[in-house]
Design a protein around this motif. Structure first.
Motif, PDB file in Angstrom:
ATOM      1  N   ASN A  82       0.831  -1.214   0.000  1.00  0.00           N
ATOM      2  CA  ASN A  82       0.000   0.000   0.000  1.00  0.00           C
ATOM      3  C   ASN A  82       0.863   1.260   0.000  1.00  0.00           C
ATOM      4  N   GLU A  87      -1.473   3.130  -6.094  1.00  0.00           N
ATOM      5  CA  GLU A  87      -2.271   3.010  -7.332  1.00  0.00           C
ATOM      6  C   GLU A  87      -2.322   1.537  -7.745  1.00  0.00           C
ATOM      7  N   TRP A  88      -3.297   1.190  -8.639  1.00  0.00           N
ATOM      8  CA  TRP A  88      -3.409  -0.186  -9.116  1.00  0.00           C
ATOM      9  C   TRP A  88      -2.156  -0.558  -9.904  1.00  0.00           C
ATOM     10  N   ASN A  89      -1.624  -1.708  -9.583  1.00  0.00           N
ATOM     11  CA  ASN A  89      -0.431  -2.205 -10.276  1.00  0.00           C
ATOM     12  C   ASN A  89      -0.459  -3.729 -10.232  1.00  0.00           C
ATOM     13  N   LYS A  90      -0.265  -4.366 -11.396  1.00  0.00           N
ATOM     14  CA  LYS A  90      -0.421  -5.832 -11.447  1.00  0.00           C
ATOM     15  C   LYS A  90       0.514  -6.545 -10.465  1.00  0.00           C
ATOM     16  N   GLY A  93      -0.602  -6.232  -6.900  1.00  0.00           N
ATOM     17  CA  GLY A  93      -1.716  -7.160  -6.652  1.00  0.00           C
ATOM     18  C   GLY A  93      -1.210  -8.585  -6.525  1.00  0.00           C
TER      19      GLY A  93
END
Ligand SMILES: Nc1ncnc2c1ncn2[C@@H]1O[C@H](COP(=O)(O)OP(=O)(O)OP(=O)(O)O)[C@@H](O)[C@H]1O
Length: 127
Positions: A82, A87-90, A93
């Motif tokens: 976090n 931000e979203w990041n593969k 995840g």
């Protein structure tokens, strides 16, 4: 005074204080941690009631401690992800999913260990 300037004793003491802070933080803020502590204590209570053998205590305590440690490492990884990748990041995840998968695998085996230890006692009570 820098960290290196502290006496060995003070560094040891501080190390325990920081570790204690981390344990309290995980217990207070991580729902899954409280869940694992609850079931760990329940298993210990069951072990006392059933009067399990020393080797069974060894296996049971290892399973409980491993579960708590892994959950804390998973929580630390989640926070780190976090922090470095809000931000979203593969990959971010993937890191969370792999760590969560490790917790799940351990939890399944911990349950199997619990069943193997306590099943004979429950079986005896029921029959
Ligand atoms: N920065 C991110 N980028 C891409 N996917 C993410 C990211 N953060 C979370 N995800 C995805 O969402 C899932 C859930 O993430 P989240 O941070 O909510 O963890 P959680 O397991 O729900 O945590 P908690 O134990 O606090 O409930 C992750 O396993 C991952 O698949």
């Amino acid at each position: 005074m820098g960290y290196r300037d502290k006496s060995v004793l003070k560094r040891w003491k501080d190390g325990f204080i920081f570790a204690g802070k981390g344990i309290r933080l995980a217990f207070r803020e991580e729902r899954h941690m409280r869940f694992h502590v609850f079931f760990g204590l329940a298993a210990v209570l069951l072990g006392v009631v059933c009067g399990i053998a020393l080797w069974q205590w060894t296996v049971l305590l290892l399973a409980i401690a491993g579960m708590l440690v892994l959950e804390m490492v998973n929580s630390a990884l989640e926070r780190l992800v976090n922090l470095v990748s809000p931000e979203w990041n593969k990959t971010a995840g993937d890191v969370k999913d792999i760590a969560a998968g490790a917790v799940l695998i351990y939890a399944v085996f911990a349950v199997i260990i619990g069943v193997m230890i306590f099943m004979p006692f429950l079986w005896e009570w029921l029959s």
